[in-house]
Write an enzyme that holds these catalytic residues in place. Structure first.
Site, PDB file in Angstrom:
ATOM      1  N   TYR A 142       0.875  -1.185   0.000  1.00 21.67           N
ATOM      2  CA  TYR A 142       0.000   0.000   0.000  1.00 21.67           C
ATOM      3  C   TYR A 142       0.910   1.232   0.000  1.00 21.67           C
ATOM      4  CZ  TYR A 142      -3.997   2.813   1.672  1.00 21.67           C
ATOM      5  OH  TYR A 142      -4.994   3.745   1.802  1.00 21.67           O
ATOM      6  N   ARG A 195      -5.457  10.347 -11.145  1.00 22.12           N
ATOM      7  CA  ARG A 195      -4.752  11.050 -10.060  1.00 22.12           C
ATOM      8  C   ARG A 195      -4.346   9.993  -9.050  1.00 22.12           C
ATOM      9  NH1 ARG A 195      -5.009  10.514  -5.082  1.00 22.12           N
ATOM     10  NH2 ARG A 195      -6.913  11.483  -4.375  1.00 22.12           N
ATOM     11  N   LYS A 213      -5.412  -1.384  -2.501  1.00 31.14           N
ATOM     12  CA  LYS A 213      -6.566  -1.125  -1.622  1.00 31.14           C
ATOM     13  C   LYS A 213      -7.273  -2.445  -1.299  1.00 31.14           C
ATOM     14  CE  LYS A 213      -6.548   3.478  -1.466  1.00 31.14           C
ATOM     15  NZ  LYS A 213      -6.686   4.375  -0.329  1.00 31.14           N
ATOM     16  N   GLU A 284     -11.696   5.158  -6.672  1.00 30.35           N
ATOM     17  CA  GLU A 284     -10.391   5.501  -6.103  1.00 30.35           C
ATOM     18  C   GLU A 284      -9.549   6.312  -7.076  1.00 30.35           C
ATOM     19  OE1 GLU A 284      -9.611   4.356  -2.858  1.00 30.35           O
ATOM     20  OE2 GLU A 284      -8.042   5.852  -3.109  1.00 30.35           O
ATOM     21  N   ASP A 285      -9.014   7.378  -6.593  1.00 26.31           N
ATOM     22  CA  ASP A 285      -8.021   8.171  -7.335  1.00 26.31           C
ATOM     23  C   ASP A 285      -8.493   8.616  -8.723  1.00 26.31           C
ATOM     24  OD1 ASP A 285      -6.654   7.903  -5.022  1.00 26.31           O
ATOM     25  OD2 ASP A 285      -4.874   6.980  -5.872  1.00 26.31           O
ATOM     26  N   ASP A 307     -13.631   6.854  -2.050  1.00 21.10           N
ATOM     27  CA  ASP A 307     -12.727   6.765  -0.907  1.00 21.10           C
ATOM     28  C   ASP A 307     -11.989   8.086  -0.655  1.00 21.10           C
ATOM     29  OD1 ASP A 307     -11.139   5.529   1.087  1.00 21.10           O
ATOM     30  OD2 ASP A 307      -9.559   5.162  -0.373  1.00 21.10           O
ATOM     31  N   ASP A 308     -11.554   8.738  -1.725  1.00 18.72           N
ATOM     32  CA  ASP A 308     -10.764   9.973  -1.547  1.00 18.72           C
ATOM     33  C   ASP A 308     -11.606  11.110  -1.008  1.00 18.72           C
ATOM     34  OD1 ASP A 308      -8.143   9.121  -2.741  1.00 18.72           O
ATOM     35  OD2 ASP A 308      -9.566   8.581  -4.309  1.00 18.72           O
ATOM     36  N   ASN A 463       0.057  11.948  -0.100  1.00 18.95           N
ATOM     37  CA  ASN A 463       0.821  10.720  -0.362  1.00 18.95           C
ATOM     38  C   ASN A 463       1.462  10.791  -1.742  1.00 18.95           C
ATOM     39  OD1 ASN A 463      -0.080   9.365   2.024  1.00 18.95           O
ATOM     40  ND2 ASN A 463      -2.068   9.123   1.038  1.00 18.95           N
TER      41      ASN A 463
HETATM   42  N1  LIG Z   1      -4.154  10.681   3.756  1.00 13.09           N
HETATM   43  C1  LIG Z   1      -5.166  10.246   3.061  1.00 13.09           C
HETATM   44  O1  LIG Z   1      -5.928   9.380   3.491  1.00 13.09           O
HETATM   45  C2  LIG Z   1      -5.436  10.831   1.705  1.00 13.09           C
HETATM   46  C3  LIG Z   1      -6.661  10.593   1.102  1.00 13.09           C
HETATM   47  C4  LIG Z   1      -6.941  11.133  -0.154  1.00 13.09           C
HETATM   48  C5  LIG Z   1      -5.972  11.882  -0.792  1.00 13.09           C
HETATM   49  N2  LIG Z   1      -4.767  12.061  -0.188  1.00 13.09           N
HETATM   50  C6  LIG Z   1      -3.712  12.847  -0.851  1.00 13.09           C
HETATM   51  O2  LIG Z   1      -4.163  14.163  -1.032  1.00 13.09           O
HETATM   52  C7  LIG Z   1      -3.515  14.726  -2.137  1.00 13.09           C
HETATM   53  C8  LIG Z   1      -4.511  15.508  -2.960  1.00 13.09           C
HETATM   54  O3  LIG Z   1      -5.510  14.680  -3.485  1.00 13.09           O
HETATM   55  P1  LIG Z   1      -6.716  15.334  -4.339  1.00 13.09           P
HETATM   56  O4  LIG Z   1      -7.512  14.242  -4.923  1.00 13.09           O
HETATM   57  O5  LIG Z   1      -7.437  16.298  -3.524  1.00 13.09           O
HETATM   58  O6  LIG Z   1      -5.858  16.012  -5.485  1.00 13.09           O
HETATM   59  P2  LIG Z   1      -6.201  17.225  -6.440  1.00 13.09           P
HETATM   60  O7  LIG Z   1      -5.136  17.256  -7.459  1.00 13.09           O
HETATM   61  O8  LIG Z   1      -7.598  17.144  -6.864  1.00 13.09           O
HETATM   62  O9  LIG Z   1      -6.086  18.514  -5.491  1.00 13.09           O
HETATM   63  C9  LIG Z   1      -4.892  19.116  -5.136  1.00 13.09           C
HETATM   64  C10 LIG Z   1      -5.242  20.485  -4.595  1.00 13.09           C
HETATM   65  O10 LIG Z   1      -4.048  21.068  -4.074  1.00 13.09           O
HETATM   66  C11 LIG Z   1      -3.961  22.390  -4.541  1.00 13.09           C
HETATM   67  N3  LIG Z   1      -2.569  22.845  -4.574  1.00 13.09           N
HETATM   68  C12 LIG Z   1      -1.636  22.625  -5.540  1.00 13.09           C
HETATM   69  N4  LIG Z   1      -0.520  23.318  -5.250  1.00 13.09           N
HETATM   70  C13 LIG Z   1      -0.751  23.964  -4.089  1.00 13.09           C
HETATM   71  C14 LIG Z   1       0.023  24.856  -3.301  1.00 13.09           C
HETATM   72  N5  LIG Z   1       1.249  25.193  -3.657  1.00 13.09           N
HETATM   73  N6  LIG Z   1      -0.537  25.351  -2.174  1.00 13.09           N
HETATM   74  C15 LIG Z   1      -1.796  25.011  -1.788  1.00 13.09           C
HETATM   75  N7  LIG Z   1      -2.570  24.184  -2.521  1.00 13.09           N
HETATM   76  C16 LIG Z   1      -2.047  23.657  -3.652  1.00 13.09           C
HETATM   77  C17 LIG Z   1      -4.607  22.365  -5.915  1.00 13.09           C
HETATM   78  O11 LIG Z   1      -4.999  23.667  -6.331  1.00 13.09           O
HETATM   79  C18 LIG Z   1      -5.785  21.459  -5.638  1.00 13.09           C
HETATM   80  O12 LIG Z   1      -6.840  22.190  -5.093  1.00 13.09           O
HETATM   81  C19 LIG Z   1      -2.808  13.585  -2.846  1.00 13.09           C
HETATM   82  O13 LIG Z   1      -1.441  13.612  -2.538  1.00 13.09           O
HETATM   83  C20 LIG Z   1      -3.394  12.353  -2.236  1.00 13.09           C
HETATM   84  O14 LIG Z   1      -2.479  11.289  -2.156  1.00 13.09           O
HETATM   85  C21 LIG Z   1      -4.490  11.569   1.045  1.00 13.09           C
HETATM   86  O1  LIG Z   2      -4.059   5.646  -1.065  1.00 16.16           O
HETATM   87  C1  LIG Z   2      -3.780   6.220  -0.024  1.00 16.16           C
HETATM   88  O2  LIG Z   2      -2.794   5.924   0.657  1.00 16.16           O
HETATM   89  C2  LIG Z   2      -4.675   7.302   0.522  1.00 16.16           C
HETATM   90  C3  LIG Z   2      -5.509   7.995  -0.480  1.00 16.16           C
HETATM   91  O3  LIG Z   2      -6.504   7.188  -1.022  1.00 16.16           O
HETATM   92  C4  LIG Z   2      -4.722   8.692  -1.542  1.00 16.16           C
HETATM   93  O4  LIG Z   2      -5.216   8.791  -2.651  1.00 16.16           O
HETATM   94  O5  LIG Z   2      -3.635   9.171  -1.236  1.00 16.16           O
HETATM   95 MG   LIG Z   3      -6.871   7.518  -3.023  1.00 18.19          MG
END
Ligand SMILES: NC(=O)c1ccc[n+]([C@@H]2O[C@H](COP(=O)([O-])OP(=O)(O)OC[C@H]3O[C@@H](n4cnc5c(N)ncnc54)[C@H](O)[C@@H]3O)[C@@H](O)[C@H]2O)c1
Ligand SMILES: O=C(O)C[C@H](O)C(=O)O
Ligand SMILES: [Mg+2]
Length: 622
Positions: A142, A195, A213, A284-285, A307-308, A463
């Protein structure tokens, strides 16, 4: 569904019937080589791919894929044997290079390969190894290694796992789903690869995330591995590097847009729900622009969730409530927290919506409660602080745009930088879902020192590891031992030397999605309601003891994931019962389910979790 689509689906249905009749003829033999002496193959589908004598992998032609029931079981790009060998050699040579993701394990990919080979050989043993060593191997199967796997997928691809539906398969999906050998599928994780984690568009190579996942679904939720299905929907890629890469396994065309895109996803949903009416589909993603639209489109008709958007929101809320308790305050103080969120994509907006809703509920759910909750958030995206002055504002972010006048009074304006916002707002929490590694720079963390909180919290949730907004070392060294820290990918705790440790919590949706899926499955609920998601989040929040949160431990260690998943599943079922959504599962019908007390409910969940034990295949006669 459009009339053209309906026609396509019905013609595809008649083709299935036709093919099924043809294939039930006695010999089930086919000629596989064209122009040479024919080879008779008595196998079909996955059995051929798993037979080293007949297997040609990605080199099976379209005709062979159609005739041998292989369609959908391989990535869509047909390659010749030269290309296959080139792909293999490139991967072999890459072994000498150090492929690593930022500060994570340099041997991670090698470990993934060894585990993957075990998965191919012996599924029971693979999951036993994974479950017994979950702390060590979750970061391999993962996040973060799964990101590296997707980035190197053309070389790592060996035996296909899961199904591939592509833009070229329009009109065929209803018959393709029957190429999957399992009569029953409980869980599908589907991605379009647009993504993948914070790594952007990885096209068809993003299938790795769906596989990863589902490994957690088996390990944490005890979903039977024979009844999980990873799916990639390949509608093209906008990744220019992949479009030019001769080794790319997917369709080398730009992504479908608008109705062309929706038509493909609609057809996929129709097909899987026709064959497996009770399946749960986890999205997902998907890039944000589609994540919200597809969720709205399907969530009231299918058993699905994103999930996201929804899993992440629940995990973040549980962690935020933990951060309130860590200050020695009751959870009900949550609406007083000032929260700066960096990132307004699918994850950031999902968290914002859920946090606002939770605060408003705590304040009595009135209109003023809603407004008051709204004013606790400042959202910064790639263009800076989002205010009503923003042109072409994303409709999902619109509700969180701050009033220009109000911001002026705080000394902030449209597009203000993150450091400016942190300095002026003095937030309790700084939460990153931006996918920008290092965004919480020294300057930003220094600015957090002015936080009015007794225990400021940093959630660097992006991530994989190298995309985390900051490391725990940076955060603790600047903000001190008292701070609360969570990250999306695993980091080690920080030792302060004095015997004290800075706890690094893993704030990842892995703590929720397995329980949401299992609870939905065992309740038989036809949809995944907001209430069920909220119950899951509350259960996670309540899981940590007072003592633990006071030490800064706001999420459980991954070694407890099977236990927490079981409890979350029970909470989801309980909520489904309260909302009158249960329809039962297998021999447990809805009426029986309603009669269960707390203890019996937990037992019911536990008894339905698969354990990796060898089944007895042959009994002694005597
Ligand atoms: N920890 C978790 O469980 C978890 C869950 C889902 C997503 N994520 C992570 O979250 C991240 C984003 O996912 P997403 O689907 O929202 O992506 P996304 O690409 O849709 O969104 C990214 C956002 O960040 C903004 N951004 C880009 N550069 C920036 C900056 N310099 N300052 C502030 N904001 C900025 C963008 O404008 C956009 O709004 C990914 O890295 C993903 O792995 C983590
Ligand atoms: O996949 C993960 O580790 C968390 C989340 O779903 C992500 O997109 O980053
Ligand atoms: Mg995800």
């Amino acid at each position: 569904m459009g009339i053209a689509n309906k026609l396509r689906l019905s013609s595809s249905l008649s083709r299935i019937l036709h093919r099924r009749i043809l294939y039930s003829s006695a010999s089930r033999s086919f000629t596989t080589s064209e122009g040479h002496r024919p080879t008779i193959v008595h196998k079909q589908g996955l059995d051929i791919l798993h037979d080293p004598w007949f297997n040609k992998g990605t080199a099976f032609t379209m005709t062979e894929r159609n005739r041998l029931d292989l369609r959908g079981l391989l990535p869509p790009n047909v390659m010749d044997s030269e290309q296959q060998i080139q792909r293999f050699m490139t991967d072999l040579k890459r072994l000498e290079e150090q492929a690593r993701d930022g500060p994570s394990d340099p041997n991670a990919l090698a470990k993934w390969r060894i585990l993957n080979r075990l998965h191919d050989r012996n599924e029971t043993m693979y999951y036993k190894v994974l479950i017994n060593n979950i702390e060590e191997y979750a970061p391999i199967v993962y996040t973060p290694t799964v990101g590296l796997v997707c980035q190197n997928y053309s070389g790592l691809f060996r035996r296909p796992r899961g199904m591939y539906f592509s833009a070229e398969d329009r009109g065929e999906m209803m018959s393709m789903v029957y190429n999957w050998p399992a009569e029953q599928v409980d869980m599908i994780v589907v991605t379009d690869g647009s993504r993948i984690l914070g790594l952007g568009d990885l096209g068809v190579h993003g299938i790795g995330i769906a596989v990863g996942k589902l490994d957690l679904y088996v390990a944490a939720a005890g979903i039977n591995p024979q009844r999980v299905l990873p799916v990639m929907i390949d509608v093209g890629t906008n990744n220019e590097k992949l479009l030019k890469d001769p080794m790319y396994l997917g369709l080398q065309q730009h992504r479908l847009e608008d109705d062309n895109y929706i038509d493909v996803i609609d057809e996929f949903m129709e097909a899987v729900y026709t064959r497996w009416p009770h399946v749960i589909v986890q999205f997902e993603d998907f890039q944000s622009k589609w994540a919200f639209k597809l969720l709205q489109r399907y969530r009231c008709t299918y058993r699905m969730f994103n999930d996201d958007v929804q899993g992440t929101a629940g995990v973040a809320i549980a962690g935020l409530l933990g951060a309130v308790r860590a200050q020695g305050r009751p959870m009900i103080d949550f609406p007083k927290m000032k929260i700066v969120v960096a990132g307004a994509g699918s994850a950031g907006i999902g968290v914002l919506n859920a946090a606002r809703k939770t605060m408003a509920r705590m304040l009595g759910n009135t209109e003023t409660a809603f407004d008051s909750a709204q004013s606790q958030f400042w959202v910064v995206d790639a263009q800076g602080l989002i205010t009503e002055g923003r042109e072409n504002i994303d409709p999902e972010a619109q509700p969180f745009a701050r009033k220009t006048k109000e911001m002026e009074r705080q000394g902030l304006k449209e597009g203000a930088t993150l450091v400016e916002v942190v300095r002026e707002v003095k937030p309790d929490v700084l939460l990153g879902l931006s996918a920008v590694g290092g965004l919480f720079s020294k300057e930003v963390l220094e600015a957090m020192k002015v936080s009015t909180s007794t225990r400021p919290a940093i959630f660097a949730m992006s991530n994989p590891t190298k995309n985390a907004e900051c490391t725990p070392q940076d955060a603790f060294s600047i903000l001190g031992e008292n701070m609360i820290f969570a990250s999306g990918s695993p980091f080690k705790n920080v030792e302060f030397g004095s015997g004290h440790v800075g706890h690094c919590n893993q704030g990842n949706n892995m703590y929720l999605f397995p329980g949401i899926g299992l609870g939905t499955l065992l309740s038989g609920a036809p949809i995944v309601s907001d209430g069920m998601l909220q119950a899951a989040s509350e259960c996670l929040a309540a899981y940590m003891s007072e003592e633990e949160v006071l030490q800064g431990i706001i999420y459980p260690p991954i070694s407890r994931i099977r236990d927490i998943t079981k409890r979350i599943a029970a909470a989801v079922i309980k909520e489904a019962i309260e909302e009158d959504l249960v329809e039962g599962y297998r021999e447990m019908d809805a009426r029986e389910l309603l009669k269960l007390n707390e203890e019996e409910l937990m037992e019911y969940v536990e008894n339905n979790m698969w354990n990796p034990e060898y089944p007895t295949l042959v009994y002694k006669d005597d």
